[in-house]
Design a protein around this motif. Structure first.
Motif, PDB file in Angstrom:
ATOM      1  N   ILE A  11       0.863  -1.185   0.000  1.00 57.77           N
ATOM      2  CA  ILE A  11       0.000   0.000   0.000  1.00 57.77           C
ATOM      3  C   ILE A  11       0.900   1.235   0.000  1.00 57.77           C
ATOM      4  O   ILE A  11       1.559   1.535   0.995  1.00 57.77           O
ATOM      5  N   ASP A  12       0.953   1.920  -1.148  1.00 58.98           N
ATOM      6  CA  ASP A  12       1.798   3.100  -1.309  1.00 58.98           C
ATOM      7  C   ASP A  12       1.205   3.934  -2.435  1.00 58.98           C
ATOM      8  O   ASP A  12       0.745   3.366  -3.426  1.00 58.98           O
ATOM      9  N   ASP A  13       1.220   5.260  -2.293  1.00 55.91           N
ATOM     10  CA  ASP A  13       0.627   6.102  -3.328  1.00 55.91           C
ATOM     11  C   ASP A  13       1.523   6.274  -4.557  1.00 55.91           C
ATOM     12  O   ASP A  13       1.081   6.786  -5.574  1.00 55.91           O
ATOM     13  N   ASP A  14       2.757   5.810  -4.499  1.00 56.11           N
ATOM     14  CA  ASP A  14       3.695   5.919  -5.619  1.00 56.11           C
ATOM     15  C   ASP A  14       3.641   4.638  -6.457  1.00 56.11           C
ATOM     16  O   ASP A  14       4.140   3.589  -6.046  1.00 56.11           O
ATOM     17  N   ALA A  15       3.046   4.729  -7.655  1.00 52.56           N
ATOM     18  CA  ALA A  15       2.857   3.551  -8.511  1.00 52.56           C
ATOM     19  C   ALA A  15       4.187   2.917  -8.925  1.00 52.56           C
ATOM     20  O   ALA A  15       4.304   1.693  -8.983  1.00 52.56           O
ATOM     21  N   LEU A  20       8.225  -1.482  -8.291  1.00 53.74           N
ATOM     22  CA  LEU A  20       9.600  -1.897  -7.977  1.00 53.74           C
ATOM     23  C   LEU A  20       9.638  -2.839  -6.777  1.00 53.74           C
ATOM     24  O   LEU A  20      10.329  -3.870  -6.802  1.00 53.74           O
ATOM     25  N   ILE A  21       8.906  -2.485  -5.712  1.00 54.82           N
ATOM     26  CA  ILE A  21       8.865  -3.343  -4.525  1.00 54.82           C
ATOM     27  C   ILE A  21       8.298  -4.709  -4.897  1.00 54.82           C
ATOM     28  O   ILE A  21       8.830  -5.748  -4.500  1.00 54.82           O
ATOM     29  N   ASP A  35      -1.636  -4.615  -4.823  1.00 51.10           N
ATOM     30  CA  ASP A  35      -1.113  -3.341  -4.347  1.00 51.10           C
ATOM     31  C   ASP A  35      -2.228  -2.311  -4.443  1.00 51.10           C
ATOM     32  O   ASP A  35      -3.217  -2.519  -5.149  1.00 51.10           O
ATOM     33  N   ALA A  36      -2.074  -1.235  -3.698  1.00 55.16           N
ATOM     34  CA  ALA A  36      -3.109  -0.217  -3.636  1.00 55.16           C
ATOM     35  C   ALA A  36      -2.477   1.157  -3.411  1.00 55.16           C
ATOM     36  O   ALA A  36      -1.469   1.269  -2.720  1.00 55.16           O
TER      37      ALA A  36
END
Length: 125
Positions: A11-15, A20-21, A35-36
């Motif tokens: 969950i991260d706002d950076d697409a 990458l993660i 992912d979100a």
């Protein structure tokens, strides 16, 4: 627990960072279930597909990661949660860990630090 048996939600706002993660984790054999870009959408993904581990950004649009953390930990199938932030002040790190996070990773994220945090959160080693 081997990587093949561990499911992870990002969950991260950076697409770009989510991608990458996800790539790093998949290369190590982990199963990335989704992912979100926000806490709200991340919670929906988690509720639909409970996971072992959530990588959770602190700074998100709308509800922030520190507000989502107790909600995730209160679930009957509570995941381990690793907080992620570019603003790793001592207060933020202490606050996240005392609120129940299993780890903290500082942006920019290196693959080695990410994998070490995930391994520690899952196995305690």
């Amino acid at each position: 627990m081997s990587p093949q048996n561990v499911t992870i939600l990002i969950i991260d706002d950076d697409a770009v960072l989510r991608s990458l993660i996800g790539s790093v984790l998949r290369q190590e054999g982990y199963t990335v279930v989704g992912d979100a870009p926000s806490a709200e959408s991340g919670l929906k993904v988690f509720d639909a597909t409970p996971t072992d581990l959530v990588l959770l950004d602190i700074n998100l649009p709308g509800m922030d990661g520190m507000s989502l953390l107790p909600e995730l930990l209160a679930k009957p199938n509570a995941p381990k949660v690793i907080m992620v932030s570019g603003e790793a002040t001592l207060d933020k790190v202490k606050g996240a860990l005392s609120a129940g996070a299993s780890g903290f990773v500082v942006k920019p994220i290196s693959a080695n630090k990410l994998l070490s945090a995930v391994s520690f959160a899952i196995s305690g080693k």
